[in-house]
Scaffold this active site. Sequence first.
Site, PDB file in Angstrom:
ATOM      1  N   ARG A 197       0.820  -1.221   0.000  1.00  0.00           N
ATOM      2  CA  ARG A 197       0.000   0.000   0.000  1.00  0.00           C
ATOM      3  C   ARG A 197       0.855   1.273   0.000  1.00  0.00           C
ATOM      4  O   ARG A 197       0.412   2.319   0.449  1.00  0.00           O
ATOM      5  CB  ARG A 197      -0.992   0.008   1.166  1.00  0.00           C
ATOM      6  CG  ARG A 197      -1.993  -1.136   1.103  1.00  0.00           C
ATOM      7  CD  ARG A 197      -3.096  -0.956   2.133  1.00  0.00           C
ATOM      8  NE  ARG A 197      -4.104  -2.001   1.976  1.00  0.00           N
ATOM      9  CZ  ARG A 197      -4.079  -3.178   2.595  1.00  0.00           C
ATOM     10  NH1 ARG A 197      -3.082  -3.454   3.429  1.00  0.00           N
ATOM     11  NH2 ARG A 197      -5.027  -4.061   2.396  1.00  0.00           N
ATOM     12  N   LYS A 251       3.386  11.203 -10.992  1.00  0.00           N
ATOM     13  CA  LYS A 251       2.535  10.414 -11.883  1.00  0.00           C
ATOM     14  C   LYS A 251       3.242   9.095 -12.200  1.00  0.00           C
ATOM     15  O   LYS A 251       4.393   9.093 -12.617  1.00  0.00           O
ATOM     16  CB  LYS A 251       2.275  11.156 -13.190  1.00  0.00           C
ATOM     17  CG  LYS A 251       1.183  12.197 -13.136  1.00  0.00           C
ATOM     18  CD  LYS A 251       0.920  12.710 -14.544  1.00  0.00           C
ATOM     19  CE  LYS A 251      -0.190  13.703 -14.597  1.00  0.00           C
ATOM     20  NZ  LYS A 251      -0.444  14.170 -15.982  1.00  0.00           N
ATOM     21  N   GLU A 297      10.339  17.852 -24.451  1.00  0.00           N
ATOM     22  CA  GLU A 297       9.674  18.139 -23.180  1.00  0.00           C
ATOM     23  C   GLU A 297      10.256  19.394 -22.528  1.00  0.00           C
ATOM     24  O   GLU A 297       9.557  20.105 -21.797  1.00  0.00           O
ATOM     25  CB  GLU A 297       9.805  16.944 -22.224  1.00  0.00           C
ATOM     26  CG  GLU A 297       9.033  15.710 -22.649  1.00  0.00           C
ATOM     27  CD  GLU A 297       7.557  15.760 -22.251  1.00  0.00           C
ATOM     28  OE1 GLU A 297       7.072  16.838 -21.836  1.00  0.00           O
ATOM     29  OE2 GLU A 297       6.881  14.720 -22.370  1.00  0.00           O
ATOM     30  N   LYS A 328       8.028  22.822 -13.465  1.00  0.00           N
ATOM     31  CA  LYS A 328       7.133  21.718 -13.119  1.00  0.00           C
ATOM     32  C   LYS A 328       6.873  21.664 -11.623  1.00  0.00           C
ATOM     33  O   LYS A 328       5.742  21.397 -11.194  1.00  0.00           O
ATOM     34  CB  LYS A 328       7.706  20.388 -13.605  1.00  0.00           C
ATOM     35  CG  LYS A 328       6.744  19.235 -13.324  1.00  0.00           C
ATOM     36  CD  LYS A 328       6.941  18.040 -14.204  1.00  0.00           C
ATOM     37  CE  LYS A 328       5.805  17.040 -14.022  1.00  0.00           C
ATOM     38  NZ  LYS A 328       5.980  15.821 -14.833  1.00  0.00           N
ATOM     39  N   GLU A 355      -3.777  17.132 -10.661  1.00  0.00           N
ATOM     40  CA  GLU A 355      -4.250  17.543 -11.974  1.00  0.00           C
ATOM     41  C   GLU A 355      -5.756  17.792 -12.003  1.00  0.00           C
ATOM     42  O   GLU A 355      -6.477  17.318 -12.875  1.00  0.00           O
ATOM     43  CB  GLU A 355      -3.866  16.499 -13.032  1.00  0.00           C
ATOM     44  CG  GLU A 355      -3.845  17.073 -14.442  1.00  0.00           C
ATOM     45  CD  GLU A 355      -3.340  16.073 -15.467  1.00  0.00           C
ATOM     46  OE1 GLU A 355      -4.046  15.840 -16.439  1.00  0.00           O
ATOM     47  OE2 GLU A 355      -2.232  15.545 -15.285  1.00  0.00           O
ATOM     48  N   ARG A 398      -2.458  22.010 -13.633  1.00  0.00           N
ATOM     49  CA  ARG A 398      -1.412  21.028 -13.940  1.00  0.00           C
ATOM     50  C   ARG A 398      -1.637  20.407 -15.320  1.00  0.00           C
ATOM     51  O   ARG A 398      -0.696  19.940 -15.968  1.00  0.00           O
ATOM     52  CB  ARG A 398      -1.343  19.930 -12.874  1.00  0.00           C
ATOM     53  CG  ARG A 398      -0.237  18.914 -13.162  1.00  0.00           C
ATOM     54  CD  ARG A 398       0.028  17.947 -12.029  1.00  0.00           C
ATOM     55  NE  ARG A 398       1.041  16.968 -12.410  1.00  0.00           N
ATOM     56  CZ  ARG A 398       1.588  16.086 -11.579  1.00  0.00           C
ATOM     57  NH1 ARG A 398       1.226  16.067 -10.315  1.00  0.00           N
ATOM     58  NH2 ARG A 398       2.490  15.237 -12.017  1.00  0.00           N
ATOM     59  N   ASN A 403       0.306  18.991 -20.122  1.00  0.00           N
ATOM     60  CA  ASN A 403      -0.027  18.032 -21.181  1.00  0.00           C
ATOM     61  C   ASN A 403      -0.016  18.668 -22.567  1.00  0.00           C
ATOM     62  O   ASN A 403      -0.500  18.054 -23.527  1.00  0.00           O
ATOM     63  CB  ASN A 403      -1.397  17.405 -20.911  1.00  0.00           C
ATOM     64  CG  ASN A 403      -1.392  16.540 -19.667  1.00  0.00           C
ATOM     65  OD1 ASN A 403      -0.503  15.716 -19.479  1.00  0.00           O
ATOM     66  ND2 ASN A 403      -2.360  16.744 -18.795  1.00  0.00           N
ATOM     67  N   HIS A 449       0.448  16.519 -25.572  1.00  0.00           N
ATOM     68  CA  HIS A 449       0.346  15.115 -25.174  1.00  0.00           C
ATOM     69  C   HIS A 449      -0.937  14.439 -25.640  1.00  0.00           C
ATOM     70  O   HIS A 449      -0.956  13.226 -25.831  1.00  0.00           O
ATOM     71  CB  HIS A 449       0.478  14.990 -23.658  1.00  0.00           C
ATOM     72  CG  HIS A 449       1.880  15.160 -23.163  1.00  0.00           C
ATOM     73  ND1 HIS A 449       2.595  16.327 -23.347  1.00  0.00           N
ATOM     74  CD2 HIS A 449       2.707  14.314 -22.500  1.00  0.00           C
ATOM     75  CE1 HIS A 449       3.794  16.185 -22.812  1.00  0.00           C
ATOM     76  NE2 HIS A 449       3.889  14.975 -22.301  1.00  0.00           N
ATOM     77  N   HIS A 507       0.003  11.208 -27.369  1.00  0.00           N
ATOM     78  CA  HIS A 507      -0.369   9.895 -26.830  1.00  0.00           C
ATOM     79  C   HIS A 507      -1.163   9.084 -27.846  1.00  0.00           C
ATOM     80  O   HIS A 507      -0.991   7.858 -27.959  1.00  0.00           O
ATOM     81  CB  HIS A 507      -1.180  10.058 -25.544  1.00  0.00           C
ATOM     82  CG  HIS A 507      -0.352  10.417 -24.352  1.00  0.00           C
ATOM     83  ND1 HIS A 507      -0.899  10.812 -23.150  1.00  0.00           N
ATOM     84  CD2 HIS A 507       0.993  10.444 -24.167  1.00  0.00           C
ATOM     85  CE1 HIS A 507       0.070  11.058 -22.282  1.00  0.00           C
ATOM     86  NE2 HIS A 507       1.222  10.842 -22.881  1.00  0.00           N
ATOM     87  N   HIS A 516       8.329   8.699 -27.167  1.00  0.00           N
ATOM     88  CA  HIS A 516       7.398   9.621 -26.521  1.00  0.00           C
ATOM     89  C   HIS A 516       7.680  11.089 -26.849  1.00  0.00           C
ATOM     90  O   HIS A 516       6.767  11.843 -27.216  1.00  0.00           O
ATOM     91  CB  HIS A 516       7.425   9.413 -25.005  1.00  0.00           C
ATOM     92  CG  HIS A 516       6.566  10.378 -24.252  1.00  0.00           C
ATOM     93  ND1 HIS A 516       5.193  10.380 -24.316  1.00  0.00           N
ATOM     94  CD2 HIS A 516       6.895  11.410 -23.428  1.00  0.00           C
ATOM     95  CE1 HIS A 516       4.706  11.349 -23.562  1.00  0.00           C
ATOM     96  NE2 HIS A 516       5.717  11.993 -23.016  1.00  0.00           N
TER      97      HIS A 516
END
Length: 374
Positions: free
Chosen positions: A127, A149, A191, A232, A242, A246, A250, A253, A257, A272
Amino acid sequence: MTTAEPHETIRVGLEERAYDILIGANLLERAGEEIAARMPGARAAIVTDENVAAIHLKALEAGLAKAGIQSTAVVVPAGEQSKSFSVLQTVVDAILAARLERRDVVIALGGGVVGDLSGFAAGIIRRGMDFVQVPTSLLAQVDSSVGGKTGINTAHGKNLVGVFHQPKLVLADTSVLDTLPEREFRAGYAETVKYGLIDRPDFFEWLEANWREVFAGGPARARAIAVACQSKAEVVARDERETGDRALLNLGHTFGHALEATTGYDSARLVHGEGVAIGMALAHRFSARLNLASPDDAVRVEAHLTQVGLPTKLSDIPGELPDAEQLLAYITQDKKVSRGALTFILTRGIGQSFIAKDVPSSEVLTFLRDSLAR
């Protein structure tokens, strides 16, 4: 006793989950010292891939041993395909077999794939185990290692299964970037450019003038990484999960993606950062098409990305692509979709990005058809 090389420290301010990003040369050798100072008595599982292990694993293991940290290594295949349920299970089983406890630490030694995969494993084992990022790619140093993330891909799309799990420390060793293939460095540079295009137009202008020095290494490279990490860190501190701005991170992205998914995450065709480069160019062209920004801004962005050797058009991707309808289907699976409404990061100009909600799918479809024809 040797004097430690200077490094820059950037704090990610998340109250009880706050952590440091250290940026500088030869931090790999000092990883054990830095980890032991923050997590005394911890043992470690190092998760890495075959390519990175061959170059950097021994140095990290030696640094940990020097600080009295016992470690075990878990080596996975290199490439985006490792962000899968099957490889996640392998990593989880290996960490449990090593009998690591909750307050021991999982160390991600590698690029974005390793960081996302091992961070997810750390987030779900017992956990939630402690977690340290040691990013070895430019992309990971400026983006994926910061912010918590984590996740894996599925047949439905990229990063659709995962958790938010903040690291305890990020060690961005700038000297390891000298071992990166040029293509991977360029992908990470995309990026880096993103932060200028979101809300730092002066940084984008600086990159236009100094990108060669960033590629060559030295102070310009360290400065670019530090500016990106600071940018960031500020966004993450404001919006950890997010729910607000935030999402600006993206930029490029949503398109990117979808392109990665359509190419089956085949790194021979598209990695990527290349998908993000094309996505950022598309986002600026789409913004101009919607009369939100000047077409000159889209031309300027495309010119810079092209100058450094990055792709900017769908036709730059080797092999056949599906039709616009299929591309749109991948976009609608993106995590930025909310109750079926399409959300994009669009722009009013260089450094003036914003979150655009309820973008008509018909507009996107027509734009994709035209982009495929370019």
